[in-house]
Design an enzyme around this catalytic site. Structure first.
Site, PDB file in Angstrom:
ATOM      1  N   LYS A  63      -9.583  -2.040   2.136  1.00  0.00           N
ATOM      2  CA  LYS A  63      -9.159  -0.924   2.994  1.00  0.00           C
ATOM      3  C   LYS A  63      -9.915   0.357   2.641  1.00  0.00           C
ATOM      4  O   LYS A  63     -10.264   1.139   3.521  1.00  0.00           O
ATOM      5  CB  LYS A  63      -7.656  -0.694   2.846  1.00  0.00           C
ATOM      6  N   ARG A 100       0.842  -1.188   0.000  1.00  0.00           N
ATOM      7  CA  ARG A 100       0.000   0.000   0.000  1.00  0.00           C
ATOM      8  C   ARG A 100       0.884   1.247   0.000  1.00  0.00           C
ATOM      9  O   ARG A 100       1.959   1.252   0.593  1.00  0.00           O
ATOM     10  CB  ARG A 100      -0.884   0.035   1.255  1.00  0.00           C
ATOM     11  N   CYS A 104       1.189  -8.065  12.237  1.00  0.00           N
ATOM     12  CA  CYS A 104       1.634  -8.278  13.628  1.00  0.00           C
ATOM     13  C   CYS A 104       1.072  -9.585  14.153  1.00  0.00           C
ATOM     14  O   CYS A 104       0.730  -9.692  15.333  1.00  0.00           O
ATOM     15  CB  CYS A 104       1.108  -7.175  14.529  1.00  0.00           C
ATOM     16  N   ARG A 150       1.732 -12.217  -0.702  1.00  0.00           N
ATOM     17  CA  ARG A 150       0.374 -12.443  -0.185  1.00  0.00           C
ATOM     18  C   ARG A 150      -0.262 -13.717  -0.727  1.00  0.00           C
ATOM     19  O   ARG A 150       0.105 -14.203  -1.788  1.00  0.00           O
ATOM     20  CB  ARG A 150      -0.510 -11.265  -0.625  1.00  0.00           C
ATOM     21  N   SER A 170      -0.798  -3.683  10.848  1.00  0.00           N
ATOM     22  CA  SER A 170      -0.566  -4.642   9.761  1.00  0.00           C
ATOM     23  C   SER A 170       0.597  -5.574  10.079  1.00  0.00           C
ATOM     24  O   SER A 170       1.625  -5.136  10.605  1.00  0.00           O
ATOM     25  CB  SER A 170      -0.241  -3.882   8.481  1.00  0.00           C
ATOM     26  N   ASP A 194      -9.313  -9.591   9.317  1.00  0.00           N
ATOM     27  CA  ASP A 194      -8.767  -8.249   9.068  1.00  0.00           C
ATOM     28  C   ASP A 194      -9.715  -7.098   9.410  1.00  0.00           C
ATOM     29  O   ASP A 194      -9.265  -6.076   9.893  1.00  0.00           O
ATOM     30  CB  ASP A 194      -8.351  -8.129   7.596  1.00  0.00           C
ATOM     31  N   TYR A 228      -1.609  -3.287  -6.862  1.00  0.00           N
ATOM     32  CA  TYR A 228      -1.400  -4.023  -5.607  1.00  0.00           C
ATOM     33  C   TYR A 228      -2.702  -4.091  -4.793  1.00  0.00           C
ATOM     34  O   TYR A 228      -3.435  -3.093  -4.688  1.00  0.00           O
ATOM     35  CB  TYR A 228      -0.280  -3.349  -4.788  1.00  0.00           C
TER      36      TYR A 228
HETATM   37  C1  OXD Z   1      -2.796  -4.409   5.977  1.00  0.00           C
HETATM   38  C2  OXD Z   1      -3.394  -5.546   5.275  1.00  0.00           C
HETATM   39  O1  OXD Z   1      -1.899  -3.758   5.455  1.00  0.00           O
HETATM   40  O2  OXD Z   1      -4.278  -6.192   5.845  1.00  0.00           O
HETATM   41  O3  OXD Z   1      -3.245  -4.159   7.095  1.00  0.00           O
HETATM   42  O4  OXD Z   1      -3.015  -5.784   4.119  1.00  0.00           O
HETATM   43 MN    MN Z   2      -4.976  -5.241   7.616  1.00  0.00          MN
END
Ligand code: OXD
Ligand code: MN
Length: 626
Positions: A248, A100, A292, A407, A290, A315, A239
């Site tokens: 998001k 991102r 973690c 991913r 993100s 998420d 992306y």
């Molecule tokens: C983030 C994701 O960046 O879930 O939080 O991709």
């Molecule tokens: Mn996320």
């Protein structure tokens, strides 16, 4: 009907007959003003972007298969060995388009103050002019796909719908996994449901005869949100986080604005059901910055006997007060767009099992047998691989084989421990705030009440990871793990959390906890084993909810009595345990200074309840130091 029943019932799940069949990609001709509005909007975008073709996506398998086959023929996807990874593909992005781009993400609200100091604000009129210029002709030579999608089960009481137009087939196949796409959503639109408009172009028009790239994109990127008109315009990136606009952009940034106006919360949280040894059921939502270990907690396999976790979301959670004074949550997504590196047999076996097939991988390494690999999938790297950029790779190479933000995109339903009712709303019992902190933050702390919990949430910080651009390892303040995802002024967002809490029944509001799996000793070692053993922290949290265990008061919140932690079967030396929960008043006083500096950036807009929490924290720290 009682609220709980109405949440469970979902009367209009997509079982009702769909609209009349239409030919592949054709414009739907269902009648009605709402559909006319949609068709007019699509026509306007097409007139601006000038694609060669417009394809209305119906979400059928035949359509999906045809598009995937074409992507393979065009070299945009590599088909993996069907014996090892059936129905699965590898995409390699352009090396400049791997995460991102927060620096290029804008909130174009009418007033700058409504974006707040944590967002990039842009004047909407100027931004519209800029975007119109960029999008003019941006889809030349390409197909423009029109995807109607639902976040949450189609017609569900907490669900919302949107439409994305995109010139990226990769975005299309990802959105088909991450949302519910297709004609059932068009029917909702035809019936007059409001919908959010989202427009995406990779910004790489093709001149006649020009050869295409495998991953077209543009160096100039703009991810723009218009909170007043509920629109997203994203340019230049293919992306996931920049291109799957339902995720998001809509489900967090735009939905947080809708939630502010409608009295609910759109949160960057996983959602799980925890089942204790007596089969009692609890629902937990947890916010983590993100990468973690959020997916690991979402798919936790408890190491303590008798406990089970069912995955509901990894998420995003949409959370709404119910008439019963509780908070009810759904996972609005339909799939997982997870970080691959670090996902392995020993760290997250559930995720590894979820990925057995039907998965799109992006920027992972390829094995000579036609399967995928990434750092952490197995303890030892294979002797020979093709890295994420398509080059030969051996374990001696000076760079990882998979990109650190590589991913997987896979349907949630494929997770072996998905809750059978994962598409329904569930009542929340606890909310967890986490981060990756080497120092200071204990393994678990319980907030004393909702306001204190909001204070804790507003202070989440974490060491930076690869999910966004920036220096890995640096400490980054990430309130509620929403810093890059809140569509409005974060000080107002804190106030909104306080208001939502005030409307709950005090004895039914979820209890709030802070957790930190990543604390290190003075010698740099992790003090806590993490992963499946995090169930031991969940066990303590649940026993707190049940009123079975007490807690000790500390300046920063309630801490466990060490003897109440279930440590059967693991060795955590007493000194490590004590260090895990050590609260040093002087370093916490420094944390308080950082909080003050952070709150100051909002120019007096932070709610007084939170500045009072800060003063109270300082007083408690001072008296505990003396
Ligand atoms: C983030 C994701 O960046 O879930 O939080 O991709
Ligand atoms: Mn996320």
């Amino acid at each position: 009907m009682a609220l709980a029943e109405s949440f469970a019932a979902h009367p209009n799940r997509a079982e009702a007959p769909l609209s009349p069949a239409r030919s592949f990609g054709a414009r739907p001709d269902y009648p009605g003003e709402a559909m006319d509005e949609l068709r007019t909007w699509v026509d306007e975008i097409a007139a601006l972007t000038q694609p060669d073709r417009v394809h209305w996506v119906d979400g059928s398998k035949a359509e999906h298969d045809a598009i995937v086959d074409q992507m393979v023929d065009e070299g945009r996807l590599i088909k993996l060995n069907p014996e090892l990874r059936p129905g699965s593909y590898l995409a390699r992005s352009h090396p400049s388009d791997v995460a991102r781009t927060e620096g290029r993400t804008f909130i174009a609200s009418e007033r700058e103050i409504d974006a707040g100091p944590t967002n990039n604000w842009a004047d909407p009129a100027e931004m519209r002019e800029k975007m119109t210029g960029l999008f003019a002709g941006s889809m030349r030579g390409r197909t423009m796909y029109v995807l109607p999608f639902s976040m949450g089960a189609v017609g569900g009481p907490l669900s919302k719908i949107g439409v994305q137009v995109t010139d990226s087939a990769y975005a299309l196949i990802s959105i088909e996994v991450m949302t519910r796409v297709g004609d059932a959503v068009l029917r909702e639109i035809a019936e007059g449901q409001p919908w959010v408009r989202t427009v995406h172009s990779v910004g790489a028009p093709l001149a006649p005869g020009q050869e295409d790239e495998a991953w077209p994109c543009n160096d100039d990127k703009y991810i723009v949100h218009y909170p007043e008109s509920l629109e997203v315009w994203s340019y230049g990136s293919g992306y996931g986080g920049n291109a799957i606009l339902a995720k998001k952009c809509f489900a967090l940034r735009i939905a947080s604005v809708i939630g502010r106006d409608e009295g609910w919360l759109a949160e960057h949280m996983l959602l799980i059901r925890v089942i204790d040894p007596n089969e009692k059921v609890y629902h937990l939502a947890a916010a983590f910055p993100s990468a973690c270990g959020k997916t690991n907690l979402a798919m936790l396999r408890p190491t303590i006997p008798g406990w089970r976790v069912e995955t509901m979301g990894d998420d995003i959670a949409w959370i709404r007060p119910g008439e019963d004074g509780r908070l009810w949550a759904i996972n609005p997504e339909a799939g997982f767009f997870g970080v691959a590196p670090g996902t392995g047999e020993s760290t997250n076996v559930t995720a590894v099992e979820t990925l057995w097939g039907n998965t799109v991988f992006t920027n992972v390494a390829l094995t000579p047998e036609g399967d995928v690999w990434w750092e952490g999938l197995t303890d030892e790297a294979p002797a020979h691989l093709t890295d994420w950029q398509g080059n030969d790779w051996t374990p001696e190479a000076d760079h990882p084989a998979a990109h650190p933000n590589s991913r997987f995109t896979v349907s949630a339903a494929q997770c072996p421990q998905i809750a059978p009712d994962w598409e329904d709303a569930v009542p929340l019992d606890a909310i967890l705030f986490g981060g990756r902190r080497a120092t200071n933050v204990p393994l678990v702390v319980e907030a004393t009440d909702w306001t204190h919990g909001v204070f804790i949430g507003s202070n989440i910080s974490s060491e930076r990871t690869a999910a966004a651009e920036g220096t890995v390892g640096e400490l980054r303040r990430d309130p509620f793990a929403m810093l890059p995802f809140c569509g409005y002024n974060m000080a107002d967002y804190f106030g909104h959390w306080l208001r939502v809490g005030a409307g709950l029944r005090f004895d039914r509001a979820p209890r709030i906890f802070q957790v930190n799996w990543f604390r290190r000793g003075s010698d740099g070692r992790f003090l806590w084993p993490g992963f499946g053993d995090n169930s031991r922290v969940i066990d303590w949290i649940v026993r707190r909810l049940q009123g079975e265990v007490g807690a000790r008061v500390s300046p920063i919140g309630r801490l466990p009595h060490l003897e109440d932690l279930n440590l059967d079967g693991i060795e955590v030396p007493q000194e490590d345990l004590e260090e895990l929960f050590h609260v040093d008043p002087s370093t916490w006083a420094q944390e308080a200074d950082l909080t003050e500096a952070f709150y100051d950036t909002f120019d007096g807009r932070v709610p007084t309840a939170l500045t009072s929490e800060l003063s109270a924290l300082r007083t408690r720290l001072a008296s505990s130091a003396s």
